[in-house]
Write a protein that holds these residues in place. Structure first.
Motif, PDB file in Angstrom:
ATOM      1  N   ALA A  77       0.858  -1.189   0.000  1.00 30.00           N
ATOM      2  CA  ALA A  77       0.000   0.000   0.000  1.00 30.00           C
ATOM      3  C   ALA A  77       0.886   1.229   0.000  1.00 30.00           C
ATOM      4  O   ALA A  77       1.766   1.377   0.848  1.00 30.00           O
ATOM      5  CB  ALA A  77      -0.913  -0.007   1.222  1.00 30.00           C
ATOM      6  N   VAL A  78       0.664   2.113  -0.953  1.00 27.78           N
ATOM      7  CA  VAL A  78       1.418   3.365  -1.033  1.00 27.78           C
ATOM      8  C   VAL A  78       0.555   4.482  -0.478  1.00 27.78           C
ATOM      9  O   VAL A  78      -0.553   4.715  -0.966  1.00 27.78           O
ATOM     10  CB  VAL A  78       1.827   3.673  -2.490  1.00 27.78           C
ATOM     11  N   ASN A  79       1.063   5.158   0.537  1.00 27.59           N
ATOM     12  CA  ASN A  79       0.364   6.278   1.143  1.00 27.59           C
ATOM     13  C   ASN A  79       1.085   7.577   0.817  1.00 27.59           C
ATOM     14  O   ASN A  79       2.247   7.577   0.416  1.00 27.59           O
ATOM     15  CB  ASN A  79       0.255   6.097   2.661  1.00 27.59           C
ATOM     16  N   VAL A  80       0.408   8.700   1.035  1.00 23.41           N
ATOM     17  CA  VAL A  80       0.964   9.996   0.706  1.00 23.41           C
ATOM     18  C   VAL A  80       2.250  10.245   1.496  1.00 23.41           C
ATOM     19  O   VAL A  80       2.315  10.025   2.694  1.00 23.41           O
ATOM     20  CB  VAL A  80      -0.055  11.126   0.967  1.00 23.41           C
ATOM     21  N   GLY A  81       3.293  10.642   0.767  1.00 22.35           N
ATOM     22  CA  GLY A  81       4.553  10.993   1.413  1.00 22.35           C
ATOM     23  C   GLY A  81       5.290   9.837   2.030  1.00 22.35           C
ATOM     24  O   GLY A  81       6.092  10.020   2.938  1.00 22.35           O
ATOM     25  N   THR A  82       5.047   8.604   1.549  1.00 22.84           N
ATOM     26  CA  THR A  82       5.663   7.438   2.160  1.00 22.84           C
ATOM     27  C   THR A  82       6.415   6.614   1.126  1.00 22.84           C
ATOM     28  O   THR A  82       6.183   6.724  -0.071  1.00 22.84           O
ATOM     29  CB  THR A  82       4.605   6.526   2.822  1.00 22.84           C
ATOM     30  N   ALA A  83       7.296   5.753   1.634  1.00 27.88           N
ATOM     31  CA  ALA A  83       7.976   4.777   0.788  1.00 27.88           C
ATOM     32  C   ALA A  83       7.581   3.388   1.258  1.00 27.88           C
ATOM     33  O   ALA A  83       7.941   2.985   2.355  1.00 27.88           O
ATOM     34  CB  ALA A  83       9.491   4.956   0.860  1.00 27.88           C
ATOM     35  N   ALA A  84       6.817   2.682   0.439  1.00 22.35           N
ATOM     36  CA  ALA A  84       6.459   1.299   0.748  1.00 22.35           C
ATOM     37  C   ALA A  84       7.621   0.395   0.354  1.00 22.35           C
ATOM     38  O   ALA A  84       8.261   0.599  -0.673  1.00 22.35           O
ATOM     39  CB  ALA A  84       5.190   0.905  -0.001  1.00 22.35           C
ATOM     40  N   ASN A  85       7.904  -0.626   1.167  1.00 25.09           N
ATOM     41  CA  ASN A  85       9.053  -1.500   0.928  1.00 25.09           C
ATOM     42  C   ASN A  85       8.609  -2.826   0.322  1.00 25.09           C
ATOM     43  O   ASN A  85       7.592  -3.385   0.714  1.00 25.09           O
ATOM     44  CB  ASN A  85       9.792  -1.745   2.254  1.00 25.09           C
ATOM     45  N   ALA A  86       9.378  -3.297  -0.641  1.00 26.65           N
ATOM     46  CA  ALA A  86       9.120  -4.600  -1.250  1.00 26.65           C
ATOM     47  C   ALA A  86      10.458  -5.252  -1.540  1.00 26.65           C
ATOM     48  O   ALA A  86      10.990  -5.159  -2.654  1.00 26.65           O
ATOM     49  CB  ALA A  86       8.286  -4.446  -2.513  1.00 26.65           C
ATOM     50  N   ASP A  87      11.038  -5.923  -0.539  1.00 28.55           N
ATOM     51  CA  ASP A  87      12.336  -6.572  -0.698  1.00 28.55           C
ATOM     52  C   ASP A  87      12.164  -7.967  -1.299  1.00 28.55           C
ATOM     53  O   ASP A  87      11.241  -8.697  -0.957  1.00 28.55           O
ATOM     54  CB  ASP A  87      13.035  -6.697   0.661  1.00 28.55           C
ATOM     55  N   PHE A  88      13.104  -8.333  -2.167  1.00 32.08           N
ATOM     56  CA  PHE A  88      13.148  -9.694  -2.706  1.00 32.08           C
ATOM     57  C   PHE A  88      14.413 -10.425  -2.274  1.00 32.08           C
ATOM     58  O   PHE A  88      14.578 -11.601  -2.578  1.00 32.08           O
ATOM     59  CB  PHE A  88      13.028  -9.661  -4.233  1.00 32.08           C
ATOM     60  N   VAL A  89      15.306  -9.707  -1.614  1.00 30.85           N
ATOM     61  CA  VAL A  89      16.436 -10.329  -0.939  1.00 30.85           C
ATOM     62  C   VAL A  89      16.577  -9.642   0.400  1.00 30.85           C
ATOM     63  O   VAL A  89      16.128  -8.520   0.600  1.00 30.85           O
ATOM     64  CB  VAL A  89      17.759 -10.203  -1.733  1.00 30.85           C
ATOM     65  N   SER A  90      17.240 -10.297   1.341  1.00 28.71           N
ATOM     66  CA  SER A  90      17.446  -9.727   2.669  1.00 28.71           C
ATOM     67  C   SER A  90      18.930  -9.667   2.942  1.00 28.71           C
ATOM     68  O   SER A  90      19.650 -10.627   2.705  1.00 28.71           O
ATOM     69  CB  SER A  90      16.755 -10.587   3.724  1.00 28.71           C
ATOM     70  N   ALA A  91      19.386  -8.518   3.416  1.00 24.71           N
ATOM     71  CA  ALA A  91      20.804  -8.342   3.741  1.00 24.71           C
ATOM     72  C   ALA A  91      20.992  -8.387   5.236  1.00 24.71           C
ATOM     73  O   ALA A  91      20.245  -7.783   5.990  1.00 24.71           O
ATOM     74  CB  ALA A  91      21.309  -7.013   3.199  1.00 24.71           C
ATOM     75  N   VAL A  92      21.997  -9.136   5.684  1.00 29.20           N
ATOM     76  CA  VAL A  92      22.302  -9.220   7.106  1.00 29.20           C
ATOM     77  C   VAL A  92      22.950  -7.913   7.545  1.00 29.20           C
ATOM     78  O   VAL A  92      23.833  -7.384   6.882  1.00 29.20           O
ATOM     79  CB  VAL A  92      23.228 -10.412   7.396  1.00 29.20           C
TER      80      VAL A  92
END
Length: 1023
Positions: free
Chosen positions: A94-109
């Motif tokens: 969900a993208v809201n006003v003034g926000t950055a929605a995250n969608a990671d496909f890899v995870s960094a330690v």
């Protein structure tokens, strides 16, 4: 890059945590985001392609993951998106006003280990109100339409803003406005779809978008980025609903019945006498709306349209000390249209158009003094407010890393008035300084109480406007705004820069109903003796007329950088340059401030590297321009006259005197003699804008998968204020002039100063406490003198600090969500800011705070917006698929109040001695500002030390029913102030009669109470 290196949880986190962690990166404020859109960012394998799709509009974009393993989609319309990777897997965000929605496909330690591919699980944001956003350094609250609908809260912008930590309700004298972080209610900015809707004439109003059309409201209470400016308080940023491929329509009605509205408590004087009987007051309100949305061309052209009509009626009988009472009817025929054209996936165009016109009729009736009765109808005061607004915005996705947007908007806001008398006269003011209005003049009786007891009080039985100055019939404000914004992803740096042009024009003017104000007072020929019967009454004739077209031109350029220093640490740097120019009614510039510099710094540290614990901080400088209203009388042609007369009788209906002989000639005050003001002499040549510095340090941590806790400390310090000073003797002293026996100021050669005159104003704009450079046409001969006046000669430095500790919690479960906060705050200084709540003075930027240095004595202390403790808790529980219940609790400590009295210079009276009884005029040497000083009974009472108002508790409750047999149908009942607690939230702070100096019984009588219990019903159907 601000958001690209954020991962919601490390590879060691459980997958359930990944799915349920409240979208730790899904909602929140990011400096780098637009004030109308949001973004999607994340990590994936270098070289993969990432595609986002809006299921509701068909909008699609694809980017290639960079060598550093990050990707970003900027300036996205708000809504739901599906994010897919060419390597497999998808995410719903969900993208809201003034926000950055995250969608990671890899995870960094976090320790620097290699990236790990995440399983192709689908992550869905849970609607968490204010979750952890490790990319943000600002203090930000976002509420969606769905969340607002579940909370028992009035459907208006201010009421929703007051749910955020650090906001308190402003003084009732200014209407329904909020104070943010200790600032005055005149220091906020309001936006709709990126367009500024603040009514900047006095900054005490804003356009009211039909509330049903609001999709999201973002409340910025501090730390906002360089793209926002012209605010020392807060920013309210709203986004409207929009159409999709799926057709939707609906209708609702909200109704607040009179029968279920509790009466406001009666108000009494200190001696127990009834002042206001509210037992007969009545009122109701209803609002109905219909709307429809859908695709005019599938995947290409979308529309959302709404029609809304509201009506309220209030009957106010009660003030037994007033010669009239009123019935008020308000009508709101409003509409909104939002259109979106997806030209292609790289070019979007959107139009916002709305009307918030409001018409108010105030019917006035005679009320016999000392009684509660409704007698003859006097007339109707007609007010217009609001207008139409049109906003066009273009967004272009030029490359994967470069986004451009441009906005152009035009808005109008009416402030027109006219009145119609009982005999059918239509009275309006055109703005012509020579026009004399018809109708009855206002009558003011300020004689000592003992004189009024002898002769009776004088008042008008036919005054419609009740003493208020009538605004010109074409009063309105017009805003033309243009801005461009560019987002550029450059490696680890997310750069944003832009330019903002804002031209604001105000058509303004006012005049007395009946053309005059009559003021009755008493003269005592033997002032040093007790009242002996030789006192007599006089009457003063006053006219106040103004009319001008005023302008403020505002320009701003900003640049900001969100830099991923490491995978877990973001540094933010913003730079802003503001230019303000104020233009008077003759088209002349009288104040111009170029390139006011406003730096912003911040950081965000994702301590654990999994978005479960964030440290953040910021520091910034924020500036505020002068309002156009300053120039109406202070810098443009106006008329202000006085003349005192003897009189032989008083008309029993109009209250006007039967005139005898004049006691003096007509005098023009403040240089307001109908001639234009000299722009060179209006303001100090070294004037700085009003600006303040702000510092915030805080943290936010996930306590469980469903609950987070945050804390931040805030410190704000006003560095410079703008106000006016009226002590023209400083100029005289600097040039060696002294008054002769007739009060005329002359130099050593006997030459008289030209005061008042266009080139020698009484009052001038300056920065209190700072040295002022004043230019004066001293003798009215066109030869200017320049004097530097030491700041200490005029006033102490303006001071205002705000320090606060905010603790806030957010939680969301399957059927339950809540948000709560506790704020401990102190607001201290010698000026509230743009307005003055102590006496309800709404003259933004020209309060009486610094008019004379005597007025500044004992004024440092706790300010009117100081609410030491505020506890807020609201949420909703889904009892079943059909039933839900919501609550909203506010517990708050009371504001400080003052004891305002006269400045008594009687040499025969010791401090603390009571005044003689009776004490007629002349037994002391009063200051012309009357009871405006922080002292009572001739003893200093420093600001905020007279006492505090009581704690208040307000609990609202609602229950909603959605019958399963009728999909889309909903019933809801909201009960506001369930327990009908009506504590005092504002009092009359004037303790002494401004003429006699005697104590007045109205001191500490309630000026405002908590709103009584009301019940609101809603029926809504969506399909």
């Amino acid at each position: 890059m601000a958001s690209n290196k954020r991962n919601c949880f490390s590879k060691h986190a459980k997958r359930t945590a990944l799915s349920l962690a409240l979208g730790a990166c899904f909602i929140g404020g990011v400096h780098a985001q637009s004030n109308t859109a949001g973004a999607i960012a994340g990590r994936a394998s270098a070289g993969d392609t990432i595609t986002i799709t809006s299921p509701s509009t068909g909008f699609t974009r694809t980017v290639t993951v960079g060598a550093d393993g990050t990707f970003r989609f900027s300036a996205l319309p708000t809504g739901q998106y599906t994010v897919t990777s060419s390597a497999g897997g998808s995410r719903n965000v969900a993208v809201n006003v003034g926000t950055a929605a995250n969608a990671d496909f890899v995870s960094a330690v976090a320790s620097g280990g290699g990236a790990t591919t995440l399983d192709a699980v689908q992550v869905v944001g849970t609607g968490f109100i204010n979750p952890i956003d490790v990319t943000s350094v600002e203090s930000n609250t976002i509420l969606t339409a769905e969340q607002i609908a579940k909370i028992p809260v009035p459907r208006d912008t201010t009421s929703v803003a007051l749910l955020a930590p650090g906001t308190v309700r402003g003084d009732a004298a200014f209407g329904n406005l909020a104070s943010f972080g200790g600032a005055s209610v005149a220091e906020n900015q309001y936006f709709i779809n990126g367009f500024n809707i603040t009514n900047s004439f006095r900054s005490l109003n804003f356009s009211q978008v039909p509330f049903e059309a609001i999709a999201e409201q973002q409340i910025k209470t501090g730390g906002y980025g360089a793209e926002f400016g012209r605010s020392l308080g807060g920013v309210v940023n709203q986004v409207t609903k929009r159409g999709t491929n799926e057709f939707h329509a609906g209708a609702n009605i909200f109704y607040t019945p009179e029968s279920l509205t509790a009466n406001t408590d009666n108000i009494y004087l200190r001696n127990g006498t009834l002042r206001q009987d509210n037992s007969r007051d009545e009122g109701w309100a209803a609002t109905a709306a219909v709307w429809a949305s859908g695709a005019l061309i599938k995947d290409t052209l979308f529309a959302y349209a709404l029609l809304q009509y509201g009506k309220t009626e209030n009957d106010a009988w009660g003030n037994v000390l007033s010669p009239n009472n009123t019935n008020t009817k308000v009508k709101n025929p409003n509409w909104l249209l939002k259109m979106d054209w997806r030209i292609n996936d790289s070019n979007l165009l959107e139009l916002t158009a709305f009307s918030d016109k409001q018409k108010t009729d105030i019917d006035t009736y005679v009320n016999p003094l000392g009684q509660v009765a409704r007698e003859d109808y006097i007339g109707t005061l007609k007010n217009e407010q609001g207008g139409e607004n049109y906003v066009l915005k273009y967004t272009g996705y030029f490359t994967d890393n470069l986004t451009f947007s441009a906005l152009a908007g035009h808005g109008e806001f009416s402030r027109a008035q006219k009145l119609i008398t009982a005999d059918g006269q239509n009275i309006s003011y055109s703005g012509d300084l020579n026009q004399t209005l018809g109708g009855c003049p206002f009558i003011l009786d300020v004689r000592p109480v003992y004189r009024r007891d002898i002769t009776g009080a004088y008042y008008s039985r036919c005054n419609v406007a009740a003493g208020a100055l009538l605004q010109r019939d074409d009063s309105k404000d017009t805003r033309d705004q243009f801005r461009i914004d560019v987002d550029w992803q450059l490696g680890d740096h997310l750069l944003k820069f832009g330019y903002d042009l804002d031209d604001y024009e105000s058509v303004a003017g006012q005049a007395n109903e009946g053309g005059l104000l009559w003021r009755y007072s008493t003269i005592d020929p033997t002032p040093l003796l007790p009242a002996s019967g030789d006192e007599f009454d006089v009457v003063r004739q006053q006219t106040t007329t103004s009319g001008a077209v005023l302008e403020v031109k505002q320009r701003a350029f900003y640049i900001q950088d969100s830099w991923n220093v490491t995978d877990t640490f973001i540094a933010y740097l913003g730079l802003r340059w503001d230019t303000f120019e104020n233009i008077n009614g003759s088209g002349q510039s009288y104040v111009k401030i170029d390139n006011q510099f406003g730096p912003r710094l911040g950081f965000s540290w994702d301590v654990n590297g999994d978005s479960t614990f964030k440290l953040f901080g910021n520091a910034g400088r924020y500036a505020l321009p002068l309002t156009p209203s300053v120039a109406l009388r202070g810098a443009s042609a106006s008329v202000f006259t006085r003349r005192t007369w003897n009189f032989t009788g008083v008309d029993p209906v109009t209250g006007e005197p039967v005139l005898g002989t004049p006691r003096n000639n007509i005098s023009y005050l403040n240089g307001e003699d109908g001639r234009g003001k000299d722009p060179l002499t209006i303001a100090s040549k070294n004037l700085d804008p009003q600006y303040q510095d702000e510092y915030i340090l805080g943290f936010q941590a996930a306590l469980t998968q469903n609950l987070s806790l945050g804390m931040r400390g805030i410190y704000r310090e006003l560095k410079a204020a703008i106000d006016d000073n009226c002590d023209y003797t400083a100029i005289m002293d600097a040039n060696g002039l002294t008054p002769d026996e007739d009060g005329v100021w002359r130099n050593a050669d006997g030459r008289a100063a030209n005061i008042p005159g266009p080139g020698f104003p009484y009052c001038r704009m300056f920065n209190p406490g700072e040295d002022a450079v004043f230019v004066t046409d001293l003798y009215g001969d066109g030869n200017y003198v320049t004097n530097t006046i030491e700041g200490s000669r005029l006033s102490p430095k303006a001071k205002r600090t705000y320090s606060a500790l905010e603790i806030f919690v957010d939680g969301s479960w399957d059927k339950f969500f809540l948000q709560g906060s506790y704020t401990y705050a102190k607001s201290k200084g010698n000026t509230e800011g743009g307005v003055k709540s102590d006496i309800g003075q709404a003259d933004t930027n020209v309060t009486q705070d610094f008019d004379y240095i005597e007025l500044t004595e004992n004024t440092f202390g706790y300010l009117p917006n100081d609410r030491r403790h505020s506890f807020k808790l609201f949420g909703n529980y889904e009892i079943s698929d059909e039933w839900s219940v919501g609550g909203n609790l506010l517990v708050q400590s009371g504001r400080p109040y003052n004891c305002l009295g006269v400045l008594d210079r009687d040499p025969n009276r010791e401090p603390g001695d009571p005044p003689s009884q009776p004490r007629p005029i002349g037994t002391y040497n009063p200051h012309p500002y009357g009871a405006s000083f922080m002292r009572c009974n001739n003893v200093p009472v420093p600001r905020g030390t007279a006492g505090r108002l009581p704690w208040t508790t307000n609990f609202d409750l609602n229950i909603a029913y959605r019958p399963s047999f009728a999909e889309g149908l909903q019933f809801k009942v909201d009960v506001f102030n369930l327990f009908d607690t009506q504590k005092t939230i504002g009092v009359n702070e004037v303790a002494e009669d401004p003429v006699s100096g005697l104590p007045v019984e109205t001191y500490l009588s309630a000026a405002a109470l908590q709103a009584p219990r009301t019940v609101r019903f809603m029926v809504q159907y969506d399909f």
